[in-house]
Every structure is written in C-alpha cells, then in structure tokens.
Design an enzyme around this catalytic site. Structure first.
Site, PDB file in Angstrom:
ATOM      1  N   HIS A   1      -3.020   0.647  -0.677  1.00 21.96           N
ATOM      2  CA  HIS A   1      -3.966   1.746  -0.516  1.00 21.96           C
ATOM      3  C   HIS A   1      -4.093   2.537  -1.823  1.00 21.96           C
ATOM      4  O   HIS A   1      -5.147   3.108  -2.111  1.00 21.96           O
ATOM      5  CB  HIS A   1      -3.521   2.691   0.601  1.00 21.96           C
ATOM      6  CG  HIS A   1      -3.594   2.097   1.968  1.00 21.96           C
ATOM      7  ND1 HIS A   1      -2.568   1.346   2.499  1.00 21.96           N
ATOM      8  CD2 HIS A   1      -4.570   2.132   2.911  1.00 21.96           C
ATOM      9  CE1 HIS A   1      -2.916   0.951   3.714  1.00 21.96           C
ATOM     10  NE2 HIS A   1      -4.115   1.407   3.986  1.00 21.96           N
TER      11      HIS A   1
ATOM     12  N   ASP B   1      -9.614  -6.499   3.859  1.00 22.94           N
ATOM     13  CA  ASP B   1      -9.053  -5.185   4.141  1.00 22.94           C
ATOM     14  C   ASP B   1     -10.064  -4.163   3.610  1.00 22.94           C
ATOM     15  O   ASP B   1     -11.060  -4.517   2.962  1.00 22.94           O
ATOM     16  CB  ASP B   1      -7.688  -5.030   3.470  1.00 22.94           C
ATOM     17  CG  ASP B   1      -6.779  -4.039   4.202  1.00 22.94           C
ATOM     18  OD1 ASP B   1      -7.299  -3.225   4.984  1.00 22.94           O
ATOM     19  OD2 ASP B   1      -5.561  -4.072   3.966  1.00 22.94           O
TER      20      ASP B   1
END
Length: 590
Positions: A243, A316
């Site tokens: 992330h 993702d």
C-alpha cells in the site's frame, strides 16, 4: 426476487458442471453481446470502482470530487463500469448492515441495467475474516485465516466459505476477494500476517482449495459468489507494505515454485473464478523488475501459459503505491492489459484510466480483440455465478439468511477448534473456579477499547468478576502504571497483544504486569509471533480479535473446552529470528 433479462437474447441456463453445450451457448451469447457493445462500453466493463455513500441515490461530495457526479448510481450509469467494490467506515463508508447493503446493491444493479451497456455489475468486497472484515455483526463474523490454519480442517474452511458466500450473495455481493493464498513465510510481513492460512505451502494449499469450493459451490436459493485467490505470485515473503511501497521478493524461481506457487495451483485446480495480482517486484520471475501486476512474464507466461489459468485476472487496487512507484496512472492500466490482466480495480482517476485504454486501442498499441478477450472472461464469470440472470436480491429475506443462529453456531464451533495454547508453564490454565480478572491491552486497532471490553464481558457471563482496562496500541507510561496498579487486587490478569514486533510500549506493558507476580495470561490476538518477543509463563494465540474468537478464548480460559489449535507457522525468537521458540504444529491441550 425477479429474474432480470439483459441484452443479446436469452441468457443460457447455468447448470452444475458447465458441460460443453452450455459453454458453447454462452460463448455464442457473448459473441452477440460483444458485437452490440461500443468500444467505450467494453472498456467500462474492465473497471471495478469504489463509490461513496450507503445508497445508490445518496449524494456524496467525494463522488463529485472523484467522478464529477453526485451519487453511486450516476457513477455506474455515466461510466458503464463492470463492477463496484464496497468498503466499510475505514474507506468509502458503504456499509451500515446487511439489509442496507442489499438495498444498495439492488440500486446499483438497476443503474447498471439502465445504462447503455445494460449489463449487471460484479459487486465485490474484501470479506476475508479476522481484521479484514467489511460487513460486521449482525452478519456472521469469522476468525482470521491463520486461525483456520491452526484448526487444520479443510471441512471447516469449506463450511466457513460457504456460509460467508451465501450471506454475501443475500446482500447482493457476488464477488469476494478471498481467500488469501499467500504463504506467510516472513514473520515480520507488515501486510499479510494472520490473513494467511499458514507458512507451510501444503497446508495453505489445502485450505485455499477448500474455501474456493465453499464459495463457488451451488445449492442454495441465494446463489454463490466468485472467489479470488490473492496476491499472485505471492506476497507472503514481503517486508514492505505494498500500500505504501514496492516490496521486493528475493526468492529464486525454484523457491517460488516450492513455497508460493502451491496454493495458487490448488486454487486453479479447484476452479477459482479470479486471481488477484500483487504489486511486488519478483526479479527471479521477471528480471526487468516491474511490479507483477504489469509483468507479462508473470501474468501471461506463468499464470496463463504454464499454469493453464484462463479465468479472470484482477489487479489489486491501482491506487496503491506498489504499482505507482514506477509508472504513472495513465500508463498502469494499459501496461496491466498488455501483461494479461482483465479487471482493473480502483484506479485513482477513472476518467484518465479509461481514456488511456481507449487511446491505446485507437493508436494500435492495444487491439480491440485484446479488450474483447478480457470482456469475454468477465461476462462469462457473471454468467457462471448467475449474475446475468439474477442480479437483484430479495431485501426482505436478508434477516432470514444473514447472521442466522445456525450460521453463528457453526462458525463458533469451528473457531472453538482454533485457539492455541503455546505455554502453560505454571499450570494456570484452565482456571476452573470463577476468578476476579483484569483484562488489558488491545485487539481491534481501529477500536482499541472493543476487544478488552468484550472479553471482560464474556468472562463475567461465565461467572467471573472481570474488569476491562483498554490500554491501546501504544500505551503511555501513565496507562501502564494504571494497569499495574489495578492488577494488584485481582486474581488473574489477561493481556491482549497485537503486533509486539512494532510496538515496544505493548511489550513494556506486558513485562511490567508479569513483574507484579500476579498470574498473567498473555494472548496474541492477531499474529502468534507476539509470543516470541516477551517470555511469559502462559501464552495463548487466537489469531483474531473478532468476538467469535474471544468467545472461544473465554471457553479455553475457563475450562469449558480444551484447546485444540496447532501452530500453522513457526514462531521465532524476537531477539534472534534464526531461533524457533515455538515450532509449527506446537499446541498444548489437556
């Protein structure tokens, strides 16, 4: 629940087995659909987007800021996207409860059917269990995957996934980005941890395959959901959170085949509908060093050609730093499609992303046939799961299908088999006579007071006199002093820990409570690796701080049940990671 007809003629029926006649029929149907669709509509089908709000017609400023329209329904109609994804209050604030979510899903589906594409949506969510839970009680809650690994039961994994899948479908959610197929071989992994079933490839593979079958098996009126194994080619050895950065995995190709590949291979063999990519560098698999999400050697040569996988590949989130570190937001969607990906998840700028793909087709960089290939896979997924024929759900039936006593009891039974006692040197457990207890520490890091309070409540319901003193993720000296003082007047202290490797203050709290001489039960409420950082006579691992896990913990502490969990990982010594303090398969019982 009405059947909804879409374009391109009668939708071929979905029957168990998907025989060759059915497959040919849906291919013919999809051919007709593709001939009708414009290029813009096809490109829209590739995107799964987040929307803000809790209802299709709710005006939210973030929709205006992000998409130039006010409501989720307008996002769907304007961009004719193929899917949406829900988040709870930590993200786009879509979830209030099961009935609300079912109404929201129906509103979005009606918007999709009213758009130019007239195709129902993939409605997706991350409902893994444990700390990655988007829909909480009154829906059924689940322990983390590592708890299922501790239980060692493929039947339990399949039961959990079946219950989860049918509840999600009742709420209008038809794609769950689960199970996690990563093998958590790095105890300090900052993003996977207890989301993984195990550090052992064979155990992880067995449980991944069981969950795929649980999610995708047919047999109930609410239908089934697509499952998605993540994060290919394997995020388990990462030392960086994708992330916020771009992890580099240094395994050799041979090590990858031995460690990371088996759960994904098992998912493919079990008929997985989709596989999610990882934003990681894996130089031994692609020496160019580009993130796996945009790597043709990984997505096409390995996943499609070598492994024979022909289902949907989904990225993702494209807003994560792992994929944005090397490339701009306009280039990433095109590179992903060139690599072999089908679904593009949560681009930070949808207009830019769609325009980039359209421009790539018009310039000849991508062919329309390449776009058709991905749209075909997405449409066939929607057909297999009955989304095309029955996109709407019966909102009035939701309370009878979600969070039922039968579901809650079944998940409680399987969770009871997962609690693992690592140490009981002083014979403290079980505490068969009701005691006075102080419950301190942290479980849920979003709501730090929640877990100690819940556990104290469960102990009190068992006849104990229990008090909660939540101390948070990083307890200050004054809070530690309060806990030490309160410990002096109770018979037992229970300390819930969460991620001691990164939280020195939590270690200090536990150490000072042990120094009081009071009986202390240390509980690793997330990753079991906490037990490697502080030596305590009594260590228990629950792998989850969800209420269902705290109930099982209460039963073990009070002697209502014996612990049955076995470590699904090695727990190394925190000071010397080369030394294993508690080995795989360790677990005490009585």
């Amino acid at each position: 629940m009405a059947t909804v007809s879409v374009v391109a003629g009668a939708i071929p029926a979905v029957r168990p087995g998907h025989d060759e006649n059915q497959i040919r029929a849906v291919q013919t149907w999809t051919d007709a659909l593709l001939r009708r669709m414009t290029l813009e509509q096809k490109v829209g089908q590739l995107f799964v987007v987040s929307v803000w709000g809790k209802a299709a017609d709710e005006v939210h400023s973030m929709n205006r800021a992000t998409y130039g329209v006010d409501t989720p329904a307008e996002v769907v109609r304007r961009y004719q996207v193929g899917g949406v994804i829900y988040f709870n209050n930590s993200g786009t604030d879509n979830v209030d409860g099961p009935t609300q979510l079912a109404s929201f899903s129906n509103g979005l589906q009606r918007a999709a059917l009213a758009s130019g594409a007239r195709l129902p949506l993939v409605v997706a969510i991350d409902q893994e269990g444990g700390n990655v839970t988007r829909v909480e009680a009154p829906a059924t809650e689940y322990p983390g995957n590592m708890a299922i690994g501790a239980g060692r039961s493929a039947a339990d994994a399949r039961t959990l996934a079946s219950i989860n899948g049918h509840e999600l479908r009742a709420m209008g959610v038809n794609q769950n980005f689960a199970p996690v197929a990563d093998v958590n071989s790095n105890p300090l992994n900052p993003v996977i941890g207890a989301r993984s079933f195990s550090a052992r490839p064979d155990l992880a593979a067995d449980l991944v395959a069981a969950e795929v079958r649980g999610y995708q098996a047919s047999g109930r009126a609410t239908g089934t959901v697509s499952s998605s194994a993540k994060h290919f080619p394997g995020h388990g050895d990462a030392a960086t959170d994708s992330h916020t950065g771009l992890p580099v995995i240094s395994r050799t190709a041979e090590e990858w085949r031995a460690v990371d590949l088996p759960p994904f291979r098992a998912a493919v063999a079990a008929g997985i509908d989709s596989i999610m990519t990882a934003h990681i560098q894996f130089p031994s698999l692609d020496p160019t060093g580009v993130p796996a999400t945009v790597s043709r050697p990984i997505m096409t040569d390995l996943l499609r050609t070598e492994m024979g996988y022909q289902g949907v590949i989904v990225t993702d989130s494209l807003g994560m730093q792992g994929v944005r570190e090397m490339f701009g937001d306009a280039e990433i969607p095109v590179l992903a499609l060139e690599a072999g990906v089908d679904q593009l998840l949560m681009p930070p700028n949808l207009t830019l992303a769609m325009d980039s793909v359209l421009a790539a087709v018009r310039s000849g960089r991508l062919t329309e046939e390449r776009i058709d290939e991905s749209v075909r896979r997405i449409v066939e997924l929607k057909w297999k799961r009955g989304i095309l024929a029955r996109p709407l759900v019966n909102v009035e039936r939701v309370p009878a299908l979600v969070g039922t006593p039968e579901h809650l009891a079944a998940v409680q039974r399987l969770t009871d088999r997962t609690v693992t006692v690592l140490n009981n040197d002083n014979g403290l457990l079980p505490v068969r006579s009701p005691a006075t207890a102080l419950v301190v520490g942290v479980g849920d890091t979003v709501n730090p007071a929640k877990s100690p309070t819940q556990l104290a409540s469960h102990l009190s319901a068992s006849g104990w006199t229990a008090t909660a003193l939540p101390t948070g993720t990083r307890p200050a000296e004054a809070k530690i002093a309060d806990a030490v003082a309160a410990a002096q007047s109770v018979g037992v202290v229970v300390v819930l820990t969460n991620n001691l490797s990164a939280n020195v203050a939590q270690r200090t709290l536990l150490t000072k409570l042990l120094e009081t001489g009071r009986p202390v039960i240390a509980v690793a409420s997330q990753v079991p690796y906490d037990a490697g950082f502080v030596r305590a006579p009594t260590w228990v691992a629950t792998y989850s701080w969800r209420d269902v896990s705290l109930r099982s913990l209460t039963k073990v502490i009070t002697g209502e049940i014996a612990p049955r969990g076995k470590l699904p990982v090695d727990v190394p010594d925190g000071a010397d990671p080369t030394t294993v303090r508690y080995p795989f398969d360790h677990g005490l019982t009585w």
